[in-house]
Design a protein around this motif. Sequence first.
Motif, short mmCIF file in Angstrom:
data_model
loop_
_atom_site.label_atom_id
_atom_site.label_comp_id
_atom_site.label_asym_id
_atom_site.label_seq_id
_atom_site.Cartn_x
_atom_site.Cartn_y
_atom_site.Cartn_z
N PHE A 143 0.84 -1.21 0.00
CA PHE A 143 0.00 0.00 0.00
C PHE A 143 0.87 1.25 0.00
O PHE A 143 0.60 2.21 -0.73
CB PHE A 143 -0.92 -0.01 1.21
N LEU A 144 1.92 1.25 0.80
CA LEU A 144 2.82 2.40 0.85
C LEU A 144 3.50 2.61 -0.50
O LEU A 144 3.65 3.75 -0.95
CB LEU A 144 3.88 2.19 1.94
N ALA A 145 3.92 1.51 -1.12
CA ALA A 145 4.61 1.62 -2.40
C ALA A 145 3.71 2.22 -3.48
O ALA A 145 4.18 2.87 -4.42
CB ALA A 145 5.12 0.26 -2.84
N GLY A 146 2.39 2.01 -3.34
CA GLY A 146 1.45 2.54 -4.31
C GLY A 146 0.97 3.94 -3.99
O GLY A 146 0.05 4.44 -4.65
N SER A 147 1.55 4.57 -2.99
CA SER A 147 1.16 5.93 -2.60
C SER A 147 2.34 6.88 -2.81
O SER A 147 3.49 6.49 -2.75
CB SER A 147 0.74 5.95 -1.13
N SER A 148 2.04 8.12 -3.07
CA SER A 148 3.09 9.13 -3.27
C SER A 148 3.45 9.72 -1.91
O SER A 148 2.79 10.65 -1.43
CB SER A 148 2.60 10.22 -4.23
N LEU A 149 4.50 9.19 -1.29
CA LEU A 149 4.81 9.57 0.09
C LEU A 149 6.24 10.10 0.26
O LEU A 149 6.71 10.22 1.39
CB LEU A 149 4.61 8.36 1.01
N ASP A 150 6.90 10.42 -0.82
CA ASP A 150 8.25 10.95 -0.69
C ASP A 150 8.23 12.26 0.11
O ASP A 150 7.55 13.21 -0.27
CB ASP A 150 8.85 11.19 -2.08
N GLY A 151 8.94 12.29 1.21
CA GLY A 151 8.98 13.47 2.08
C GLY A 151 7.83 13.55 3.06
O GLY A 151 7.75 14.51 3.85
N ALA A 152 6.91 12.59 3.05
CA ALA A 152 5.75 12.62 3.94
C ALA A 152 6.14 12.31 5.38
O ALA A 152 7.11 11.59 5.64
CB ALA A 152 4.69 11.63 3.46
N ARG A 153 5.36 12.86 6.31
CA ARG A 153 5.56 12.61 7.73
C ARG A 153 4.34 11.85 8.25
O ARG A 153 3.22 12.36 8.26
CB ARG A 153 5.76 13.92 8.50
N ILE A 154 4.58 10.60 8.69
CA ILE A 154 3.51 9.74 9.17
C ILE A 154 3.58 9.69 10.70
O ILE A 154 4.62 9.34 11.26
CB ILE A 154 3.64 8.31 8.60
N GLY A 155 2.49 10.02 11.37
CA GLY A 155 2.47 10.05 12.83
C GLY A 155 2.02 8.73 13.43
O GLY A 155 1.25 7.98 12.84
N VAL A 156 2.50 8.47 14.63
CA VAL A 156 2.08 7.30 15.41
C VAL A 156 2.20 7.65 16.88
O VAL A 156 3.07 8.43 17.28
CB VAL A 156 2.94 6.06 15.06
N ASP A 157 1.30 7.09 17.70
CA ASP A 157 1.32 7.31 19.13
C ASP A 157 2.36 6.36 19.76
O ASP A 157 2.18 5.14 19.71
CB ASP A 157 -0.06 7.03 19.72
#
Length: 337
Positions: free
Chosen positions: A99-113
């Motif tokens: 799923f991640l590979a199919g998304s445009s996430l270069d430079g994205a910041r993903i949050g987690v608790d």
Amino acid sequence: MTDMTPAERLAGLRDILTEHGLDGWYAGREDMFQGEEVPAAEERLAFLSGFTGSAGFALVLKDKAALFSDGRYTLQMANQTDNDLWQTFTLPEAGLAGFLAGSSLDGARIGVDPRLITVNGFDRLSRQCGAVGATLVAQTHNPIDALWRGNRPARPTSRPFRMPDRVAGASMADKLADLDARLEKAGCEALVISRADAVNWLVNIRGTDLANTPINLLFGLYHRQNGLILLGDMARLAPVMEGDLANQVAIVPLAQFGDLIDPRAGYADGAKVMFDPDSLPKQLHAPLAEADIELVAERCQVTAMKALKNAAELDGTRRAHVEDGAVMARFLCWLDS
């Protein structure tokens, strides 16, 4: 907040993420104690998505949201979520990496608790995000909690009780002596016990913090010189704090965990402290990583002790199976007729 629609919950989450400079949010089904059963007030994944299965996680991005669980819940995921809002994936055939590979996430910041993900879990997720150019960010203020207010269930009433030594088959002192010997053999001065069932077993207590698992939700910190500290709520544990527990064990609020890792308490000069990276929350690992100590990552030593059943535990297991079998036989008879 009681009448929020699924679409409003997702929109509200995305608004909060934007305010914090985040491009996505990872929401697992686990609470801080990482058990299969969690209190109703910790069912964040169900609140956000509508999915009530016992395992799974979600990743919410700015333009799409994905829900993942195993084959037991393939149909349930689809039935409990709005298909216009959520994509559902069955593990392991379709995993997060794809799923991640199919998304445009270069430079994205993903949050987690960081309270709700283990040390190893955080590292795995960080590597998966890094593989597509994204960065995993530990965010102490959970945006789902900010949305979930008015109708959030109350914390269950705690009714802790002692497990008699004759039923447990060994006293707390015997178990602590065994644990001490294991730490001495490993060359460690201290151990963080991050599995709640292991802590309850070690001190021979049980409780009602969960509906179907008779434990008290708490962590432990054992130092070979200073003894055992229970990290929990003193008011909730007060009914069992008598006798050997009152004399040999201290209770400290979990929020003060970082203060306990103090050089004056034996945590200095490279003291070796053991922890289980598969159960310790990332948030509790942070003060350990910052202290002047040597961390030793190992599987939970108390769980290993707990797995070796003594005669009383074996007898109790056999009796439990007899009673369980009788109940099942009565149920099948009722069903048949």
